[in-house]
Design a protein around this motif. Structure first.
Motif, PDB file in Angstrom:
ATOM      1  N   PRO A 109     -36.381  57.453 135.845  1.00 42.94           N
ATOM      2  CA  PRO A 109     -35.199  57.644 135.006  1.00 42.94           C
ATOM      3  C   PRO A 109     -35.228  56.742 133.777  1.00 42.94           C
ATOM      4  O   PRO A 109     -35.733  55.616 133.822  1.00 42.94           O
ATOM      5  CB  PRO A 109     -34.037  57.266 135.927  1.00 42.94           C
ATOM      6  N   ASN A 110     -34.688  57.247 132.678  1.00 41.32           N
ATOM      7  CA  ASN A 110     -34.564  56.468 131.453  1.00 41.32           C
ATOM      8  C   ASN A 110     -33.194  55.795 131.490  1.00 41.32           C
ATOM      9  O   ASN A 110     -32.213  56.312 130.952  1.00 41.32           O
ATOM     10  CB  ASN A 110     -34.705  57.373 130.237  1.00 41.32           C
ATOM     11  N   VAL A 111     -33.141  54.632 132.132  1.00 42.15           N
ATOM     12  CA  VAL A 111     -31.878  53.951 132.387  1.00 42.15           C
ATOM     13  C   VAL A 111     -31.176  53.592 131.079  1.00 42.15           C
ATOM     14  O   VAL A 111     -29.965  53.736 130.957  1.00 42.15           O
ATOM     15  CB  VAL A 111     -32.095  52.702 133.268  1.00 42.15           C
ATOM     16  N   ALA A 112     -31.921  53.146 130.079  1.00 41.90           N
ATOM     17  CA  ALA A 112     -31.315  52.768 128.803  1.00 41.90           C
ATOM     18  C   ALA A 112     -30.587  53.956 128.172  1.00 41.90           C
ATOM     19  O   ALA A 112     -29.456  53.828 127.701  1.00 41.90           O
ATOM     20  CB  ALA A 112     -32.370  52.223 127.849  1.00 41.90           C
ATOM     21  N   ALA A 113     -31.214  55.108 128.158  1.00 45.39           N
ATOM     22  CA  ALA A 113     -30.581  56.294 127.572  1.00 45.39           C
ATOM     23  C   ALA A 113     -29.388  56.744 128.404  1.00 45.39           C
ATOM     24  O   ALA A 113     -28.354  57.154 127.860  1.00 45.39           O
ATOM     25  CB  ALA A 113     -31.588  57.427 127.450  1.00 45.39           C
ATOM     26  N   GLU A 114     -29.504  56.664 129.734  1.00 43.94           N
ATOM     27  CA  GLU A 114     -28.409  57.080 130.595  1.00 43.94           C
ATOM     28  C   GLU A 114     -27.215  56.147 130.478  1.00 43.94           C
ATOM     29  O   GLU A 114     -26.076  56.559 130.714  1.00 43.94           O
ATOM     30  CB  GLU A 114     -28.889  57.175 132.041  1.00 43.94           C
ATOM     31  N   LEU A 115     -27.458  54.887 130.134  1.00 37.35           N
ATOM     32  CA  LEU A 115     -26.363  53.943 129.924  1.00 37.35           C
ATOM     33  C   LEU A 115     -25.790  54.034 128.513  1.00 37.35           C
ATOM     34  O   LEU A 115     -24.820  53.353 128.187  1.00 37.35           O
ATOM     35  CB  LEU A 115     -26.828  52.515 130.196  1.00 37.35           C
ATOM     36  N   GLY A 116     -26.409  54.840 127.666  1.00 36.39           N
ATOM     37  CA  GLY A 116     -25.887  55.034 126.319  1.00 36.39           C
ATOM     38  C   GLY A 116     -26.275  53.966 125.327  1.00 36.39           C
ATOM     39  O   GLY A 116     -25.648  53.824 124.281  1.00 36.39           O
ATOM     40  N   TRP A 117     -27.312  53.199 125.626  1.00 35.13           N
ATOM     41  CA  TRP A 117     -27.702  52.115 124.737  1.00 35.13           C
ATOM     42  C   TRP A 117     -28.134  52.587 123.353  1.00 35.13           C
ATOM     43  O   TRP A 117     -27.770  51.946 122.360  1.00 35.13           O
ATOM     44  CB  TRP A 117     -28.783  51.263 125.378  1.00 35.13           C
ATOM     45  N   PRO A 118     -28.914  53.667 123.220  1.00 35.68           N
ATOM     46  CA  PRO A 118     -29.277  54.095 121.859  1.00 35.68           C
ATOM     47  C   PRO A 118     -28.050  54.436 121.003  1.00 35.68           C
ATOM     48  O   PRO A 118     -27.989  54.065 119.829  1.00 35.68           O
ATOM     49  CB  PRO A 118     -30.150  55.337 122.083  1.00 35.68           C
ATOM     50  N   GLY A 119     -27.083  55.091 121.573  1.00 38.75           N
ATOM     51  CA  GLY A 119     -25.870  55.428 120.833  1.00 38.75           C
ATOM     52  C   GLY A 119     -25.062  54.190 120.494  1.00 38.75           C
ATOM     53  O   GLY A 119     -24.504  54.073 119.403  1.00 38.75           O
ATOM     54  N   GLU A 120     -24.993  53.262 121.445  1.00 36.69           N
ATOM     55  CA  GLU A 120     -24.244  52.039 121.171  1.00 36.69           C
ATOM     56  C   GLU A 120     -24.943  51.218 120.090  1.00 36.69           C
ATOM     57  O   GLU A 120     -24.289  50.626 119.241  1.00 36.69           O
ATOM     58  CB  GLU A 120     -24.075  51.219 122.447  1.00 36.69           C
ATOM     59  N   TRP A 121     -26.269  51.177 120.111  1.00 37.12           N
ATOM     60  CA  TRP A 121     -27.013  50.466 119.076  1.00 37.12           C
ATOM     61  C   TRP A 121     -26.767  51.099 117.711  1.00 37.12           C
ATOM     62  O   TRP A 121     -26.606  50.412 116.707  1.00 37.12           O
ATOM     63  CB  TRP A 121     -28.503  50.449 119.396  1.00 37.12           C
ATOM     64  N   LYS A 122     -26.700  52.413 117.685  1.00 39.64           N
ATOM     65  CA  LYS A 122     -26.510  53.123 116.418  1.00 39.64           C
ATOM     66  C   LYS A 122     -25.098  52.934 115.860  1.00 39.64           C
ATOM     67  O   LYS A 122     -24.933  52.751 114.654  1.00 39.64           O
ATOM     68  CB  LYS A 122     -26.789  54.613 116.623  1.00 39.64           C
ATOM     69  N   TYR A 123     -24.079  52.954 116.732  1.00 43.54           N
ATOM     70  CA  TYR A 123     -22.690  52.963 116.255  1.00 43.54           C
ATOM     71  C   TYR A 123     -21.928  51.664 116.489  1.00 43.54           C
ATOM     72  O   TYR A 123     -20.835  51.497 115.948  1.00 43.54           O
ATOM     73  CB  TYR A 123     -21.926  54.113 116.912  1.00 43.54           C
ATOM     74  N   ASN A 124     -22.454  50.747 117.310  1.00 40.03           N
ATOM     75  CA  ASN A 124     -21.718  49.518 117.625  1.00 40.03           C
ATOM     76  C   ASN A 124     -22.704  48.376 117.848  1.00 40.03           C
ATOM     77  O   ASN A 124     -22.748  47.779 118.923  1.00 40.03           O
ATOM     78  CB  ASN A 124     -20.845  49.745 118.860  1.00 40.03           C
ATOM     79  N   LYS A 125     -23.495  48.061 116.825  1.00 41.98           N
ATOM     80  CA  LYS A 125     -24.538  47.040 116.974  1.00 41.98           C
ATOM     81  C   LYS A 125     -23.978  45.687 117.389  1.00 41.98           C
ATOM     82  O   LYS A 125     -24.519  45.036 118.278  1.00 41.98           O
ATOM     83  CB  LYS A 125     -25.324  46.903 115.670  1.00 41.98           C
ATOM     84  N   LYS A 126     -22.890  45.268 116.756  1.00 39.37           N
ATOM     85  CA  LYS A 126     -22.321  43.956 117.072  1.00 39.37           C
ATOM     86  C   LYS A 126     -21.891  43.894 118.537  1.00 39.37           C
ATOM     87  O   LYS A 126     -22.226  42.943 119.255  1.00 39.37           O
ATOM     88  CB  LYS A 126     -21.139  43.669 116.154  1.00 39.37           C
TER      89      LYS A 126
END
Length: 154
Positions: A109-126
């Protein structure tokens, strides 16, 4: 008291004249119950509700350890911690069971993607950086405490 209440004067009723007042709405349920959906999996139902609703979800029936925890939780009232705390635990256990199931099927499983990390990095870096920093600090403290306890035992 005269003049009190929004429905005392129909000219002052915000739904007037759109809604035509009748007593039908006060007669209770006067509708025919839909045909009962067929049950081919276990359906957990509330202790407050003696019968099944006309339709219900069957996509994810209870199974495994999480399912047993859910069965236990449904023995309690909907207003009880004995119901909701086990249900939250069952959700967490279900995640772990899902990851184990993925591994047994040969899927990593791609745990990072399933936890939404790419989206959070893109829209909420801080916020993402703060979250990672806090997690790293908590992990470092836990490792430090556990390793210091191990040193004391030796």
């Amino acid at each position: 008291m005269k003049g009190w209440g929004i429905d005392a004067d129909p000219q002052n009723d915000p739904t007037y004249p759109i809604k035509k007042r009748t007593n039908e709405e006060h007669e209770g349920y006067a509708w025919d119950r839909p045909v009962q959906q067929e049950t081919d999996v276990e359906i957990l139902k509330s202790v407050e509700r003696p019968n099944l609703t006309a339709v219900f979800g069957t996509a994810a029936p209870p199974h495994g350890v999480a399912g047993k925890i859910r069965e236990y939780a449904f023995k309690y009232s909907e207003s009880s911690y004995g119901r909701w705390l086990p249900l939250m635990l069952a959700d967490r256990v279900g995640v772990v069971e899902g990851i184990i199931d993925d591994f047994t099927k040969g899927h990593i499983p791609n745990v990072a993607a399933e936890l939404g990390w790419p989206g959070e990095w893109k829209y909420n870096k801080k916020g993402f950086i703060i979250k990672i920093a806090v997690a790293a600090a908590v992990t470092a403290v836990a490792v430090s405490v556990l390793s210091s306890n191990k040193d004391k035992e030796d």
